[in-house]
Each structure stands twice: as C-alpha cells, then as structure tokens.
Enzyme design. Structure first.
Site, PDB file in Angstrom:
ATOM      1  N   TYR A  71      -1.250  -8.320 -10.938  1.00 24.80           N
ATOM      2  CA  TYR A  71      -0.183  -8.132 -10.117  1.00 24.80           C
ATOM      3  C   TYR A  71       1.222  -8.853 -10.410  1.00 24.80           C
ATOM      4  O   TYR A  71       2.289  -8.303 -10.359  1.00 24.80           O
ATOM      5  CB  TYR A  71      -0.770  -8.626  -8.460  1.00 24.80           C
TER       6      TYR A  71
ATOM      7  N   GLU B  87       0.730  -1.278   0.101  1.00 27.65           N
ATOM      8  CA  GLU B  87       0.043   0.081   0.112  1.00 27.65           C
ATOM      9  C   GLU B  87       1.016   1.223  -0.026  1.00 27.65           C
ATOM     10  O   GLU B  87       0.532   2.168  -0.652  1.00 27.65           O
ATOM     11  CB  GLU B  87      -0.839  -0.069   1.045  1.00 27.65           C
TER      12      GLU B  87
HETATM   13  N1  BES Z   1      -5.598  -1.207  -4.923  1.00 27.15           N
HETATM   14  C1  BES Z   1      -5.872  -2.496  -4.128  1.00 27.15           C
HETATM   15  C2  BES Z   1      -7.189  -3.076  -3.452  1.00 27.15           C
HETATM   16  C3  BES Z   1      -8.147  -3.126  -4.856  1.00 27.15           C
HETATM   17  C4  BES Z   1      -8.010  -3.833  -5.887  1.00 27.15           C
HETATM   18  C5  BES Z   1      -9.242  -2.378  -4.408  1.00 27.15           C
HETATM   19  C6  BES Z   1      -9.189  -3.654  -6.975  1.00 27.15           C
HETATM   20  C7  BES Z   1     -10.245  -2.404  -5.690  1.00 27.15           C
HETATM   21  C8  BES Z   1     -10.171  -3.130  -6.908  1.00 27.15           C
HETATM   22  C9  BES Z   1      -4.736  -2.956  -3.153  1.00 27.15           C
HETATM   23  O1  BES Z   1      -3.541  -1.812  -3.059  1.00 27.15           O
HETATM   24  C10 BES Z   1      -4.308  -4.221  -2.976  1.00 27.15           C
HETATM   25  O2  BES Z   1      -3.641  -4.572  -3.992  1.00 27.15           O
HETATM   26  N2  BES Z   1      -4.804  -4.909  -1.786  1.00 27.15           N
HETATM   27  C11 BES Z   1      -4.168  -6.284  -1.827  1.00 27.15           C
HETATM   28  C12 BES Z   1      -2.808  -6.350  -1.055  1.00 27.15           C
HETATM   29  C13 BES Z   1      -1.875  -7.523  -1.502  1.00 27.15           C
HETATM   30  C14 BES Z   1      -1.556  -7.618  -2.715  1.00 27.15           C
HETATM   31  C15 BES Z   1      -0.621  -7.323  -0.510  1.00 27.15           C
HETATM   32  C16 BES Z   1      -5.407  -7.116  -1.270  1.00 27.15           C
HETATM   33  O3  BES Z   1      -6.157  -6.512  -0.742  1.00 27.15           O
HETATM   34  O4  BES Z   1      -4.957  -8.238  -1.026  1.00 27.15           O
HETATM   35 ZN    ZN Z   2      -2.417  -2.786  -4.752  1.00 25.92          ZN
END
Ligand code: BES
Ligand code: ZN
Length: 631
Positions: free
Chosen positions: A414, A330
């Site tokens: 990702y 984050e």
């Molecule tokens: N920005 C994302 C969360 C998100 C993604 C919200 C798509 C809405 C739509 C956040 O930065 C994220 O990737 N969170 C991951 C963290 C992990 C990859 C370390 C999560 O929530 O699992």
């Molecule tokens: Zn993210």
C-alpha cells in the site's frame, strides 16, 4: 485427464493489445463484453487451476438459494465458455463445493472430475469438465457449510438482534468456496444472479439490482442482479440482512441495518463529492451507481471495493468523518483494481499501491492539503518502521513480489506503492503525471495488468528521455527491495506541532495539552510516537488526561489498547476483551492478540481465555490470522 497443447490459444489471448475481443456471435443473444487475457510468464497466476488460454469462462449466471438454517448456499451456476478450437477440457477452481451434476446448454451430461485438494494457501481443488463441444455449462452444486468466503451471522451478531445476516468476501481467492468458476484476477467475467432469501431480508450484490424483488409466495423473495462489465471474479459479492437504504446523492447511497443507518449515512455524507473529485482527477466513473453497505462489525476488513457496492466495516464511523479516507480508498479502486486489475496477486501493489496514492489525492481534493499530507506522513512512518524491522534488503520489500514471498502487511504493497507514484508525480510534475495515470486507466480499462506493463507504459508514455529515466529509478521502485533514495518524503512541517509536543512528553512528561483539539491524524501520531514502555501510573495519567479509552474513533482506541496491553496494563483488559468480542476486523484483532501473546504467561492466559469466547464470531480470514498466533 486429456491435456491439449493449443497453438490456437493465441486466438484467445492478447498480450499488449487494447482491443476487446468479441464473443462468438450467438443468434439473438445480447452482445457481451469480453476482456482479453494475458499470456506472458509474469501474468501466469499460480493461485488458479484454470488454463484460460485453452478454455475460459466469460460469463457467470448464478441461481442460488440462501439457506440460513443450514448456513449453506446452493443452486445452479451457468457458465459461458470461450474455448480454443480443439480444446477438450475446461478447468475451474473449487474449494469444498459439492457438485451434483454438470450438463451443457441442452441438458446433456458432461463428464467431470474433481482433483486433489491443495490446502496450502487455500488453493482448493480443480474441477475439470470435458467440454465435448459445449459452450455453456450448467453446474448444479452446493457450497459447503463453512465456505471460507461466507460469514453467516446469528441475530446476536447484528445490531438489530432479530434477523440473521450473511456477507461474502472474495479477495483474494475465497470465492471458489461458493462459486464454481475460474477464480483468477486475470480472467474477467460478466455475471448475473438470481438470489432467493427468506423474508424480510434484503439482498445486495456487487452488480446492479434489476427491478423489485419477486415474492415467491413461500416466505421467500428473489432478487436479480447484473454486472455487464467484465470483472475479475473476486469482485462478485453478496450481502443479505435486515437492511435499509439511504440516498446520499444522484448516484450514491448507503445500505445498513436500520439501527446503524442514520450514523452511517451521516458519516459518508461526502461520498458524492468524493466521486466527483475522483472523476476530475482520472476520468469518468464507469460503473453507474456508487453505493455502499455498512456491515456488522465482524466484517474482516476496513473496506472491500466490490463494484457498485463497496463493503465497509462499521468501525470506521467516528462521528467526524475522520476515517473517510477508507471510502476514498474503496472508491479509488473503481479505477485502480476494478478497471485495471493486477493479473496476479504478486502484483497486488498495482491494485493497492496505486489506490493508496489515488486515495490521498481524493482526500487532498475534498478534505484539504493538510489532512492529505498528514495521512501520507503516517503512512511513510509505517514504511520506515517496517523497513527498520525486516531490513531494507528483505526481498518482500519489493513492490513486485516473487511467488511465495512473505507478506509484510500494508506498508509495502500500500504505502510504498503510494510513495512510488508520489515520487514520480513530484519529479515529472503533477500535470504530466495525472495525464499519464488517466491514460493508463483508459487504455487498460477492463483488463489485467502486470508490473512489467506498468513500467513499459511509463517508459513509453511518460518518461521523456534517458536523463529523466535515470532520476525516476522506476525499476528500483518496482523490483528492488527497500526505499529508493529519490523518495518524495512527507513534509516535515505536517506534524511539527505534534512532534514537538511528543518530544516534550518523552523528555519531561508533559502530556500534550492541546491534544483534545487536534485532528484524528494528529492524535494517532501522538500514540504512534510516544515512548513504548510506560508504567501503569503513566498509562493511567495518559488515559485520564487524553480520554483515550473514551474515544469514539476506533483507530485511536486500537492504538491505545495496543499500547496498554504491551505494558500489561490490567485496567485495559476488560475493554480490550469487549472490543475483541464485538469487532472482527483483522487489522485490529490480529495485532491485539499478538501483543497479548508477546507478554508471556500474563498475556497468553488472557489471549487464550478471550479467543475461546470470540473465535466462533470471527470471519474465516480473521480466524486464520489469529489461529497462527494463539494456539
Ligand atoms: N482490497 C482491500 C481489502 C483486501 C486486501 C481484501 C487484501 C483481501 C485481501 C481493500 O481495498 C483495502 O485495502 N482495505 C483497507 C482500507 C484501508 C487501506 C483504507 C482495510 O480494509 O483496512
Ligand atoms: Zn484497497
């Protein structure tokens, strides 16, 4: 509605320029930073109704009351508008908003029209306002009960159990359910807010809090916030509850319910080092403070990169900081995502893939090479698993998605994104790569970007010659499905000991004797790789030898529950049920319901029974995901 063709739109747009446009100078008004928009076809956002080249919002000022009884937010949004000469209308995004009136800065009524609602994808309805020369709009409105961005928690859904709680989640296009603006990642806006809430609740936002809260004398307090840097509106976020603050370092801190705060503060005790490590890699942290809030467990994500106030699930707390890659992730978004933002969601790898790479570099700097390489190896296994499942020619496996392409979870956006940058880094060398990435962030700061721009920038500022371009395979990485053959695979030594032990278990049933002393990543590797089909006896033996159902790490608990339910292991059902009743994180909840559902009558009966009890406690995001599984 009148439509206008605007050749003058060029005034408002900028494709490749790096300069900021100044807002129309208004006497005595503070000069606000205005970001450019992109107008190339690949930067046209199909998820917005806005026509920013005609008229765009540059600043949002919210004055809202949080009504915990009605579970509704309402008040006034004042928007600053930058319109092309001759522009007649401005189009905003809304979803279920009740509009009471629209006036200009002088209180003159403006005519407006709410168009048809598109349910598909949650696009909502356009709000078209006749500008009649106005540069300021004042919209009095109420968000609907059930606004998708907002989750109102009853006291029972909090740790304290006494006060209600509210949080918002904007990404990707949920904020139009509580803020009438142009809800597109390519249309950046500065913002400010005044929010009133009943005592004793505290309010935090993804902006800098201004002074002390003002006591209104009616049992309520008003909180003020400012975000003076232009951000995409999905990053406007709010939380309110009985929360306290713990300082971590000179510019870092964490909010949480008082009952959670000590554990939370201990877990994120490394945050100041993470920020310093990130700055050392890719340049100054430009947002001032980096604070976090640990939310109640119904938060649908692991984390959300809301500027100056990362939102976190409490489920990452393991007691040993083993899930702090989440914080690194984050935080990394403060560059990749928040500073340079995907112009359209089809390019979300520019946010998430670049961030996943950056996250791994921070983890390496702060927690060491071994941990970073293990986390990369877990991610790589996920890519391979997904490609094996969907086929490496499936169009959804390209980093750049075509509109409407199937989402394949995190493995592509990702992890393939992460491995793309890792591969380029290995091929050109870390020093050159890091200098290039820092340059990318600097020269696109506070601006939107597309895949094509990323490619062009690499070609212009990183790649030395034709021969190097050939070895890098940049276009394959970005636009073609599957995994290019030059991928920098993880070090096979990363899990050598663990993989040996997993083989011994698979072949001879030897439960890994060293498991208890292994890192969280190593333990996850075991659960990822042991044979998927297990008898009840085998599961009972694993659980008692490895203490799986007793683990304090929710990532491991999740893998255990998934394995157990996939084998219809009845003793795991009560624990799964308890977990699903408490935790609303979609990444855990959706797969657990899915695995139950896939078990025929046995699992479907459990799934229906459990979901009937837990559904009301989930955020709209999680509910939407599970609704597609359990009917
Ligand atoms: N920005 C994302 C969360 C998100 C993604 C919200 C798509 C809405 C739509 C956040 O930065 C994220 O990737 N969170 C991951 C963290 C992990 C990859 C370390 C999560 O929530 O699992
Ligand atoms: Zn993210």
């Amino acid at each position: 509605m009148r439509r206008l063709v605007a050749p003058l739109a060029l005034l408002l747009a900028s494709t490749a320029c790096t300069t900021m446009e100044a807002a129309a100078p208004v006497a005595a008004a503070p000069e606000r930073m205005v970001s450019p928009i992109l107008t190339s076809p690949d930067a046209v956002d199909s998820a917005t109704y806005a026509q920013p080249q005609v008229a765009r919002v540059t600043h949002v000022a919210l004055d809202l009351d949080l009504d915990f009884d009605a579970k509704r937010v309402g008040g006034v949004a004042e928007l600053d508008v930058l319109a092309a000469p001759g522009a007649e209308d401005i189009v905003l995004d809304t979803r279920g908003l009740e509009i009471a009136s629209v006036t200009d800065g002088a209180g003159r009524e403006l005519t407006y029209e709410i168009g048809e609602t598109v349910e598909e994808g949650g696009k909502g309805a356009p709000l078209t306002i006749a500008l009649d020369g106005a540069t300021k709009l004042r919209i009095a409105y109420r968000a609907p009960a059930g606004a998708e961005a907002l989750q109102w928690l009853s006291p029972e859904q909090t740790k304290g159990g006494v006060h209600p709680f509210l949080f918002s989640q904007g990404q990707a296009i949920l904020n139009r359910s509580w803020i009438p603006t142009q809800d597109s990642p390519g249309i950046r806006q500065t913002w400010e807010a005044r929010i009133t809430a009943p005592k004793p609740l505290d309010v935090v936002m993804s902006g800098v809090r201004q002074g002390e809260p003002e006591d209104l004398g009616n049992g309520r307090r008003a909180f003020r916030f400012v975000m003076d840097k232009p951000v995409p509106p999905y990053l406007i976020a709010l939380a309110a509850g009985d929360i306290d603050f713990a300082e971590l370092g000179p510019r870092t801190g964490v909010w949480a319910e008082p009952e959670t705060l000590p554990r939370a503060a201990k877990e994120v005790g490394d945050t100041e080092q993470l920020v310093s490590a990130a700055e050392k890699l890719y340049g100054a942290y430009r947002w001032g403070r980096y604070d976090m809030i640990v939310l109640p467990p119904s938060f649908p994500y692991g984390g959300m990169e809301n500027p100056v106030m990362t939102f976190l699930t409490p489920t990452f707390i393991a007691g040993d900081r083993s899930n702090n890659g989440l914080v690194a992730h984050e935080l990394a978004h403060s560059w990749s995502g928040n500073l340079v933002t995907n112009a359209v969601w089809e390019d979300s790898w520019l946010n998430e893939g670049v961030t996943s790479y950056f996250e791994n570099r921070i983890v390496e700097a702060v927690y060491g090479k071994k941990r970073a390489e293990q986390e990369a190896a877990l991610a790589f296994a996920g890519i391979e698993e997904t490609l094996a499942e969907v086929g490496d020619d499936a169009p959804g496996t390209a980093l750049h998605h075509e509109p409407g392409a199937n989402e394949l979870g995190s493995a592509i956006t990702y992890d393939k994104g992460h491995f793309f940058l890792r591969t380029v880094e290995r091929l050109v060398g870390r020093e050159r790569f890091d200098a290039w990435l820092r340059q990318w962030f600097d020269s696109h700061a506070f601006q939107p970007a597309t895949s094509e721009m990323f490619y062009e920038d690499m070609m212009a500022n990183l790649v030395r010659d034709e021969a190097e371009a050939k070895t890098l395979m940049l276009r394959d990485w970005i636009f073609a499905p599957g995994l290019p053959r030059n991928v920098a695979k993880p070090d096979p030594a990363a899990f050598a000991e663990v993989d040996g032990a997993v083989d011994a278990y698979a072949e001879a049933g030897v439960i890994p004797p060293a498991y208890a002393g292994w890192t969280a990543a190593e333990q996850m590797r075991v659960l990822d790789n042991i044979p998927k089909e297990r008898s009840a006896e085998q599961l009972a033996a694993l659980d008692s030898a490895l203490g799986l159902s007793e683990t304090g790490n929710n990532e491991i608990l999740f893998l255990w529950l998934e394995l157990a339910l996939a084998n219809r292991y009845e003793p795991a059902v009560p624990q799964a049920e308890e977990f699903l009743a408490e935790v609303g994180r979609a990444k855990f909840v959706r797969p657990l319901f899915k695995v139950l559902w896939d078990q025929g009558d046995w699992g479907q009966a459990h799934a229906k029974r459990i979901y009937a009890k837990t559904r009301a406690g989930y955020h709209a995001v999680t509910r939407a995901g599970v609704d597609r599984i359990v009917n």
